[in-house]
Design a protein around this motif. Sequence first.
Motif, PDB file in Angstrom:
ATOM      1  N   THR A  35     117.156  34.701 123.905  1.00  0.00           N
ATOM      2  CA  THR A  35     117.446  33.479 123.166  1.00  0.00           C
ATOM      3  C   THR A  35     117.972  32.425 124.111  1.00  0.00           C
ATOM      4  O   THR A  35     119.031  31.856 123.915  1.00  0.00           O
ATOM      5  N   SER A  83     119.900  28.910 123.307  1.00  0.00           N
ATOM      6  CA  SER A  83     120.530  29.133 122.011  1.00  0.00           C
ATOM      7  C   SER A  83     121.666  28.143 121.758  1.00  0.00           C
ATOM      8  O   SER A  83     122.085  27.991 120.631  1.00  0.00           O
ATOM      9  N   SER A 105     120.080  22.663 119.753  1.00  0.00           N
ATOM     10  CA  SER A 105     119.541  22.708 118.402  1.00  0.00           C
ATOM     11  C   SER A 105     118.076  23.135 118.467  1.00  0.00           C
ATOM     12  O   SER A 105     117.392  22.954 119.479  1.00  0.00           O
ATOM     13  N   ALA A 106     117.595  23.699 117.378  1.00  0.00           N
ATOM     14  CA  ALA A 106     116.224  24.222 117.326  1.00  0.00           C
ATOM     15  C   ALA A 106     115.211  23.117 117.610  1.00  0.00           C
ATOM     16  O   ALA A 106     114.219  23.346 118.306  1.00  0.00           O
ATOM     17  N   ASN A 163     120.814  22.862 112.066  1.00  0.00           N
ATOM     18  CA  ASN A 163     120.882  23.105 113.504  1.00  0.00           C
ATOM     19  C   ASN A 163     119.883  24.156 113.965  1.00  0.00           C
ATOM     20  O   ASN A 163     119.466  24.148 115.108  1.00  0.00           O
ATOM     21  N   ASN A 164     119.494  25.068 113.074  1.00  0.00           N
ATOM     22  CA  ASN A 164     118.644  26.183 113.462  1.00  0.00           C
ATOM     23  C   ASN A 164     117.220  26.091 112.936  1.00  0.00           C
ATOM     24  O   ASN A 164     116.473  27.074 113.002  1.00  0.00           O
ATOM     25  N   LYS A 165     116.836  24.946 112.400  1.00  0.00           N
ATOM     26  CA  LYS A 165     115.484  24.801 111.840  1.00  0.00           C
ATOM     27  C   LYS A 165     114.864  23.489 112.296  1.00  0.00           C
ATOM     28  O   LYS A 165     115.561  22.523 112.595  1.00  0.00           O
ATOM     29  N   GLU A 209     112.286  28.284 112.546  1.00  0.00           N
ATOM     30  CA  GLU A 209     113.721  28.528 112.514  1.00  0.00           C
ATOM     31  C   GLU A 209     114.107  29.566 113.548  1.00  0.00           C
ATOM     32  O   GLU A 209     113.299  30.424 113.907  1.00  0.00           O
ATOM     33  N   ARG A 210     115.328  29.453 114.015  1.00  0.00           N
ATOM     34  CA  ARG A 210     115.853  30.393 114.987  1.00  0.00           C
ATOM     35  C   ARG A 210     116.137  31.693 114.257  1.00  0.00           C
ATOM     36  O   ARG A 210     116.808  31.703 113.238  1.00  0.00           O
ATOM     37  N   GLN A 251     117.841  35.071 113.249  1.00  0.00           N
ATOM     38  CA  GLN A 251     119.273  35.411 113.223  1.00  0.00           C
ATOM     39  C   GLN A 251     119.523  36.752 113.830  1.00  0.00           C
ATOM     40  O   GLN A 251     118.891  37.673 113.796  1.00  0.00           O
TER      41      GLN A 251
END
Length: 161
Positions: A76, A79, A82-83, A107-109, A158-159, A161
Amino acid sequence: MLRDFLAKYSQRDQAVIIVMGAVVVLWLCYLLVLEPLLSLKNQNQDDYVANQELLLWMKNSAAEVGALGGSANVRTSGSGSSAVVVVESALQQSGLTAPKRIEPDGNNKAVVQYDTVDFDKLMRALDRLQHSYGIVVSQASINKSQTPGQTSALLNLERAQ
């Protein structure tokens, strides 16, 4: 018209002119028709081989992910960013044209939209995003275009999880 032109010259010169004209016509046929077709054929063969290798790798990776119970260890890198920043950078590095739209969704999409994009390059970029950055496709709408190898795409990324 050709006869009038040739009538000015001796029989030997006429034969040379006709032979040279035929050579020029054959050379032009090769240059304008045959050589581009051969070049296109070679390019298609190279693309086919590359796609077969990618398919084989994807099948092997799918089997490996299945054996791991669906969870793979993913690097990652990036990481902390932001995505949308990671996605935009990875798409540029993959040689894709700039998307029509790229928007953050938290932040993750990220949402990415292309009107026209090379399908093979897009798939390689998405593979790179998944394996290098842990960013996966959560939803995709991909439609073929009238130009072979080109598609339009709307991607929700999206990142993992």
